[in-house]
Scaffold this motif. Structure first.
Motif, PDB file in Angstrom:
ATOM      1  N   SER A 145       0.840  -1.192   0.000  1.00 54.26           N
ATOM      2  CA  SER A 145       0.000   0.000   0.000  1.00 54.26           C
ATOM      3  C   SER A 145       0.877   1.244   0.000  1.00 54.26           C
ATOM      4  O   SER A 145       2.107   1.160   0.053  1.00 54.26           O
ATOM      5  CB  SER A 145      -0.929  -0.001   1.222  1.00 54.26           C
ATOM      6  OG  SER A 145      -0.196  -0.071   2.425  1.00 54.26           O
ATOM      7  N   LEU A 209      -2.936  -4.996  -3.548  1.00 51.83           N
ATOM      8  CA  LEU A 209      -2.449  -3.619  -3.501  1.00 51.83           C
ATOM      9  C   LEU A 209      -3.582  -2.634  -3.249  1.00 51.83           C
ATOM     10  O   LEU A 209      -4.674  -2.769  -3.819  1.00 51.83           O
ATOM     11  CB  LEU A 209      -1.764  -3.233  -4.820  1.00 51.83           C
ATOM     12  CG  LEU A 209      -0.625  -4.122  -5.324  1.00 51.83           C
ATOM     13  CD1 LEU A 209      -1.139  -5.001  -6.455  1.00 51.83           C
ATOM     14  CD2 LEU A 209       0.558  -3.307  -5.804  1.00 51.83           C
ATOM     15  N   SER A 211      -3.842   1.240  -3.904  1.00 50.23           N
ATOM     16  CA  SER A 211      -3.037   2.177  -4.684  1.00 50.23           C
ATOM     17  C   SER A 211      -3.127   3.611  -4.183  1.00 50.23           C
ATOM     18  O   SER A 211      -4.209   4.129  -3.937  1.00 50.23           O
ATOM     19  CB  SER A 211      -3.484   2.132  -6.154  1.00 50.23           C
ATOM     20  OG  SER A 211      -2.844   3.159  -6.897  1.00 50.23           O
ATOM     21  N   ASP A 212      -1.960   4.249  -4.090  1.00 51.56           N
ATOM     22  CA  ASP A 212      -1.895   5.674  -3.770  1.00 51.56           C
ATOM     23  C   ASP A 212      -1.250   6.433  -4.921  1.00 51.56           C
ATOM     24  O   ASP A 212      -0.669   7.501  -4.728  1.00 51.56           O
ATOM     25  CB  ASP A 212      -1.106   5.907  -2.478  1.00 51.56           C
ATOM     26  CG  ASP A 212       0.389   5.627  -2.660  1.00 51.56           C
ATOM     27  OD1 ASP A 212       0.737   4.776  -3.507  1.00 51.56           O
ATOM     28  OD2 ASP A 212       1.210   6.244  -1.959  1.00 51.56           O
ATOM     29  N   ASP A 216      -2.851   3.871 -10.974  1.00 48.78           N
ATOM     30  CA  ASP A 216      -2.552   2.547 -10.399  1.00 48.78           C
ATOM     31  C   ASP A 216      -1.469   1.761 -11.148  1.00 48.78           C
ATOM     32  O   ASP A 216      -1.579   0.542 -11.311  1.00 48.78           O
ATOM     33  CB  ASP A 216      -3.824   1.685 -10.336  1.00 48.78           C
ATOM     34  CG  ASP A 216      -4.978   2.370  -9.666  1.00 48.78           C
ATOM     35  OD1 ASP A 216      -4.725   3.259  -8.818  1.00 48.78           O
ATOM     36  OD2 ASP A 216      -6.135   2.028  -9.981  1.00 48.78           O
ATOM     37  N   LEU A 218       1.449  -0.569 -11.568  1.00 50.51           N
ATOM     38  CA  LEU A 218       2.019  -1.519 -10.616  1.00 50.51           C
ATOM     39  C   LEU A 218       3.495  -1.249 -10.355  1.00 50.51           C
ATOM     40  O   LEU A 218       3.984  -1.469  -9.245  1.00 50.51           O
ATOM     41  CB  LEU A 218       1.841  -2.946 -11.143  1.00 50.51           C
ATOM     42  CG  LEU A 218       0.397  -3.406 -11.353  1.00 50.51           C
ATOM     43  CD1 LEU A 218       0.382  -4.825 -11.920  1.00 50.51           C
ATOM     44  CD2 LEU A 218      -0.387  -3.348 -10.046  1.00 50.51           C
ATOM     45  N   ILE A 221       3.626   1.801  -7.628  1.00 54.47           N
ATOM     46  CA  ILE A 221       3.120   1.627  -6.264  1.00 54.47           C
ATOM     47  C   ILE A 221       4.207   0.983  -5.409  1.00 54.47           C
ATOM     48  O   ILE A 221       4.643  -0.141  -5.677  1.00 54.47           O
ATOM     49  CB  ILE A 221       1.847   0.754  -6.251  1.00 54.47           C
ATOM     50  CG1 ILE A 221       0.755   1.365  -7.146  1.00 54.47           C
ATOM     51  CG2 ILE A 221       1.322   0.596  -4.826  1.00 54.47           C
ATOM     52  CD1 ILE A 221      -0.438   0.461  -7.360  1.00 54.47           C
ATOM     53  N   HIS A 282      -1.259  -9.848  -9.613  1.00 53.89           N
ATOM     54  CA  HIS A 282      -1.472  -8.599  -8.883  1.00 53.89           C
ATOM     55  C   HIS A 282      -2.949  -8.220  -8.898  1.00 53.89           C
ATOM     56  O   HIS A 282      -3.629  -8.362  -9.925  1.00 53.89           O
ATOM     57  CB  HIS A 282      -0.663  -7.461  -9.515  1.00 53.89           C
ATOM     58  CG  HIS A 282       0.816  -7.633  -9.407  1.00 53.89           C
ATOM     59  ND1 HIS A 282       1.536  -8.402 -10.295  1.00 53.89           N
ATOM     60  CD2 HIS A 282       1.715  -7.147  -8.503  1.00 53.89           C
ATOM     61  CE1 HIS A 282       2.820  -8.376  -9.955  1.00 53.89           C
ATOM     62  NE2 HIS A 282       2.951  -7.624  -8.868  1.00 53.89           N
ATOM     63  N   VAL A 284      -5.361  -4.964  -7.570  1.00 56.31           N
ATOM     64  CA  VAL A 284      -5.610  -3.676  -6.920  1.00 56.31           C
ATOM     65  C   VAL A 284      -7.003  -3.736  -6.298  1.00 56.31           C
ATOM     66  O   VAL A 284      -8.007  -3.818  -7.008  1.00 56.31           O
ATOM     67  CB  VAL A 284      -5.520  -2.515  -7.924  1.00 56.31           C
ATOM     68  CG1 VAL A 284      -5.871  -1.191  -7.241  1.00 56.31           C
ATOM     69  CG2 VAL A 284      -4.117  -2.437  -8.526  1.00 56.31           C
ATOM     70  N   ASN A 287      -8.572   2.057  -4.532  1.00 58.09           N
ATOM     71  CA  ASN A 287      -7.838   3.186  -5.085  1.00 58.09           C
ATOM     72  C   ASN A 287      -8.617   4.476  -4.868  1.00 58.09           C
ATOM     73  O   ASN A 287      -9.646   4.491  -4.187  1.00 58.09           O
ATOM     74  CB  ASN A 287      -7.527   2.961  -6.571  1.00 58.09           C
ATOM     75  CG  ASN A 287      -8.777   2.672  -7.400  1.00 58.09           C
ATOM     76  OD1 ASN A 287      -9.894   2.973  -6.983  1.00 58.09           O
ATOM     77  ND2 ASN A 287      -8.589   2.082  -8.572  1.00 58.09           N
ATOM     78  N   ASP A 312      -8.051  10.837  -9.327  1.00 58.09           N
ATOM     79  CA  ASP A 312      -6.708  10.726  -9.924  1.00 58.09           C
ATOM     80  C   ASP A 312      -6.212  12.045 -10.522  1.00 58.09           C
ATOM     81  O   ASP A 312      -5.561  12.062 -11.566  1.00 58.09           O
ATOM     82  CB  ASP A 312      -6.684   9.641 -11.008  1.00 58.09           C
ATOM     83  CG  ASP A 312      -6.583   8.246 -10.422  1.00 58.09           C
ATOM     84  OD1 ASP A 312      -6.588   8.118  -9.187  1.00 58.09           O
ATOM     85  OD2 ASP A 312      -6.512   7.263 -11.199  1.00 58.09           O
TER      86      ASP A 312
END
Length: 476
Positions: A145, A209, A211-212, A216, A218, A221, A282, A284, A287, A312
């Protein structure tokens, strides 16, 4: 979530309720538990699965501000007999350490200090050792994260943590993009850019994950510890050389020597097949969009017409604050206007209660000054909006808030700040002057004195920032 922002103003109460609904929607514990399914001997996340065999083990590792909640969410879903074969180690900020059944939460840095520490290096070495001791029947579950880059440090051999920190600080002060920053971070780290994946000897790796990061990606992150990419020493050198030429940034000799040796070795290396890496997927699970849409739903439930909703979004904090303020004024002073993209799009805005919601992550351009500078991007955004609003006459009744979903805004104990019509009027009357505070990026003391800091404590999640604006139009 703690909240010490009590107000008798119903508009402010609605404002904070909407913001908190967005944060609650990305509760890390719930996000993780809702994405895990166990049926018989099969562990499944989305379309990825692992079948438990006799003697197999589960190893849970990770890093991030949401790590505690994510780990708790996994334990919630594991039956008792599965917990017996599970071990785990997750690096989190000190104020996120809580007792769990089988997963160890390691305090890898102080609260509010988003930089790597030697404790973080220790925890990362422990994680690398644990995944290296797995075998082909085992499952490695990785929890990543926001904040993971600082919480998962492992400088390459010959580079000290202090030298790595010096490079990172110089790039950030010089205005490096997240792409440039991660290019250098990956090249001088044993874990970033797929280092954790390459070290792992499990047969299956499943990565969850939160996401920040805008879009997003990969590989961005937490600097992509489970994305099998080859860090480029040559590209990292180009970034550093450009910054040296442009701003005179001094780069530690150990970093330059390591990158040059690595670049030369890469040029001489004969192309070959990649080393075996475990099967990896993976997912997510949360988000910025998740938080924004939940906030919009809460606003609708409270009777607001949500006329604009975006996620975003990047941008300069001060400019974004001015733009947000201008949008609210325009909406509040027009008699009727077409609704913007929103759940209620397609009709005229005739409602008396309007709402605008946006998410993303802004940046702050620091002034050069010897004076104190305490604050964060969300506090700066609201302070800039206040200056803009105070310059206007005949304003509608409005309120706005901006806060980090992780509960941290810069190196402070606040998630952000909020304003209402009362604060605007106090500013217009000359009782307070926010301009000197804005000029030197010293927003925290201003809002502290006015009692409008947004304080939540650790939220155990992180999906960038969330801002909400409300307008209450008078009947005509």
């Amino acid at each position: 979530m703690d909240n010490e922002n009590a107000s008798g103003d119903s508009l402010v109460n609605d404002l904070l309720s909407i913001w908190k609904a967005g944060v609650s929607a990305v509760d890390s514990r719930r996000l993780v538990s809702s994405n895990i399914a166990i049926m018989g001997n099969t562990f499944r996340v989305g379309d990825s699965e692992w079948v438990k065999k006799e003697g197999a083990r589960i190893c849970i590792v990770g890093a991030g501000k949401a790590g505690a909640g994510m780990a708790a969410g996994v334990e919630d879903m594991l039956p008792p007999d599965w917990l017996e074969l599970t071990t785990g180690w997750v690096n989190v900020p000190d104020d996120c350490v809580i007792p769990l059944k089988t997963i160890h939460l390691h305090g890898a840095r102080p609260a509010g200090v988003n930089e790597p520490t030697e404790r973080g290096v220790f925890g990362t070495r422990e994680i690398l050792q644990r995944v290296a001791n797995l075998n082909s029947d085992d499952l490695c579950l990785v929890l990543i994260s926001g904040g993971g880059s600082a919480l998962l440090p492992a400088p390459c051999l010959g580079i000290s943590l202090e030298d790595k920190l010096s490079v990172t600080r110089s790039l950030m002060r010089g205005g490096a993009t997240i792409s440039e920053l991660n290019c250098v971070r990956r090249a001088i780290s044993e874990v970033k850019g797929g280092g954790l994946l390459r070290a792992c000897r499990a047969g299956t790796m499943i990565v969850l994950l939160i996401s920040d990061v805008i879009g997003d990606p990969l590989e961005t992150i937490a600097s992509g510890p489970t994305v099998n990419m080859t860090p480029s020493a040559a590209e990292a050198l180009v970034v550093l050389e450009q910054f040296q030429a442009r701003s005179g940034v001094s780069v530690p000799r150990s970093v330059l020597e390591y990158l040059k040796q690595r670049r030369d070795a890469d040029l001489l290396r004969t192309p070959r097949q990649h080393e075996r890496v475990c099967r990896c997927s993976h997912h997510v699970v949360g988000n910025n969009r998740t938080a924004v849409e939940a906030a919009a739903q809460r606003a609708t439930d409270l009777g607001y017409d949500v006329v604009d909703i975006k996620w975003d979004l990047p941008g300069d904090a001060a400019q974004t604050g001015r733009d947000f303020a201008e949008q609210l004024v325009a909406l509040g002073t027009q008699e009727s206007a077409p609704s913007l993209d929103s759940p209620s799009a397609g009709h005229e805005v005739a409602a008396q209660k309007l709402c605008v919601i946006a998410g993303g992550e802004t940046t702050v351009t620091l002034a050069k000054t010897p004076l104190p500078q305490k604050g964060g991007r969300n506090q700066e955004l609201i302070l800039s909006a206040l200056v803009e609003l105070a310059s206007r006459k005949d304003l509608p009744k409005l309120a706005m808030v901006s806060g980090g979903t992780d509960g941290e805004d810069g190196p402070t104990d606040a998630a952000g700040a909020w304003l209402d019509r009362s604060l605007i009027e106090t500013t217009q009357n000359g009782e307070i002057d926010p301009v000197p505070y804005l000029q030197i990026n010293n927003s925290y003391p201003f809002f502290e004195s006015e009692g409008t800091l947004l304080k939540t404590g650790p939220t155990h999640t992180n999906v960038m920032d969330l801002r909400v604006g409300l307008i209450e139009k008078s009947s005509s």
